[in-house]
Design an enzyme around this catalytic site. Structure first.
Site, PDB file in Angstrom:
ATOM      1  N   GLU A 106       0.846  -1.190   0.000  1.00  0.00           N
ATOM      2  CA  GLU A 106       0.000   0.000   0.000  1.00  0.00           C
ATOM      3  C   GLU A 106       0.889   1.251   0.000  1.00  0.00           C
ATOM      4  OE1 GLU A 106      -2.983   2.088   3.301  1.00  0.00           O
ATOM      5  OE2 GLU A 106      -1.862   0.276   3.784  1.00  0.00           O
ATOM      6  N   ILE A 108       1.373   5.003   1.069  1.00  0.00           N
ATOM      7  CA  ILE A 108       0.822   5.955   2.048  1.00  0.00           C
ATOM      8  C   ILE A 108       1.417   7.322   1.744  1.00  0.00           C
ATOM      9  CG2 ILE A 108       0.636   6.555   4.499  1.00  0.00           C
ATOM     10  CD1 ILE A 108       0.716   3.596   5.171  1.00  0.00           C
ATOM     11  N   ASP A 205      13.889  -1.577  13.828  1.00  0.00           N
ATOM     12  CA  ASP A 205      14.794  -0.695  13.071  1.00  0.00           C
ATOM     13  C   ASP A 205      14.192   0.711  13.046  1.00  0.00           C
ATOM     14  OD1 ASP A 205      17.004   0.046  11.665  1.00  0.00           O
ATOM     15  OD2 ASP A 205      16.410  -0.874   9.773  1.00  0.00           O
TER      16      ASP A 205
END
Ligand code: ADP
Length: 298
Positions: A106, A108, A205
């Protein structure tokens, strides 16, 4: 990577993955990526956009391994999505080409993270949620493009030792730094005496480049190296490269107070990332590794 070839491969992989949206890619635009992968925005015939990461095979990281690396990232994104705290891009397809592999997810519309207090609250919420009884994950994953040992362990200290050992082996630090590395491994349990450790879901991370806000200002995280671990281990990299405000940590520690010995353990958790940066990007990080070793052992 030729955009046309990648576009065709993304379309096929989306179809195979049962993606319910339009799978016809009309353009594949390279965008500024991170430090590890090439990044593209794919525009579909429907007008929808997807974010695509591509990694070219290299010595020691063949196309199959690149695909495994993205499978592991997919798994991490799903775990973070399931936790329900942050907005996390939905992974959609992993594909392998002769030259490398890609992950489509997706897209964003990200912007700078403004509400850092909220970010700290959500991070604490994620770390406080109960979900696993052991430390690690069902399979190894990658931190950047470095393999990250991640098998299930009953003891957090055992898992941490395996990981530090792995990074130290790759780094082959010589002289005093090398000796300090070995001393740290031997003394590792002493840093955790009297500390209660429960498995928390860790992004793994979380530097400022791996989080942002969406178009509504909601905090977003991506590019994880997920595992179940000591919540403090998340904070190592967050304190290393800046970009996070004191309000974030204040909000976090209002919910999860610092335990005795926090500062020494923070140095160890920073060391893990410093070693990884040394292994990925070279000698510029050697001084950082040596000074964190000194800090932990002093
Ligand atoms: P790398 O694995 O190379 O470090 P990242 O996953 O960090 O790559 O992505 C590189 C950059 O692309 C990020 O810093 C962010 O700006 C942007 N990005 C990452 N994921 C998305 C997404 N799902 N939608 C839009 N932009 C993204």
């Amino acid at each position: 990577m030729a955009g046309v070839e990648l576009a065709a491969a993304v379309a096929v992989s989306l179809e195979r993955s049962g993606f319910s949206g339009c799978t016809e890619v009309v353009s594949m635009r390279p965008v500024n990526g991170g430090s590890i992968n090439d990044a593209y925005v794919a525009t579909m015939a429907s007008g929808e956009r997807l974010f695509v990461k591509y990694h070219q095979a290299e010595p020691g990281l063949g196309a199959d391994q690149c695909a495994m690396m993205f499978d592991a990232e997919w798994n991490g994104l799903e775990l973070l999505r399931k936790a329900g705290c942050f907005r996390v891009p939905q992974p959609l397809a992993v594909g392998r080409l002769a030259s490398g592999a890609f992950l489509a997810m997706e897209h964003i519309d990200i912007r700078p993270l403004r509400d850092q207090r909220r970010f700290g609250e959500l991070l604490a919420e994620m770390h406080l949620a109960v979900g696993a009884e052991r430390f690690g994950l069902e399979s190894d994953n990658w931190i950047g493009s470095t393999p990250q040992p991640n098998k299930w362990h009953a003891s957090w200290v055992d898992l941490l030792r395996v990981r530090l050992e792995y990074q130290l082996d790759r780094a082959q630090l010589t002289g005093e730094a090398g000796q300090m590395g070995q001393a740290l491994l031997q003394r590792l349990p002493s840093f955790f005496e009297g500390v209660e450790i429960r498995p928390s879901l860790i992004h793994g991370d979380l530097y400022a480049g791996n989080c942002a806000a969406d178009e509504h200002g909601n905090p977003v995280v991506y590019d994880p190296a997920v595992y179940w671990g000591h919540h403090e281990s998340e904070l190592g990299i967050m304190h290393m490269f800046g970009g996070f405000s004191p309000e974030l940590f204040e909000a976090y520690h209002q919910r999860i107070p610092r335990a005795p010995g926090f500062d020494k353990r923070l140095a160890i958790y920073q060391l893990y990332h410093a070693l990884n940066h040394y292994n990925l990007f070279g000698s510029g990080y050697r001084t950082m590794c040596a000074s964190l070793l000194k800090q932990a052992l002093s």
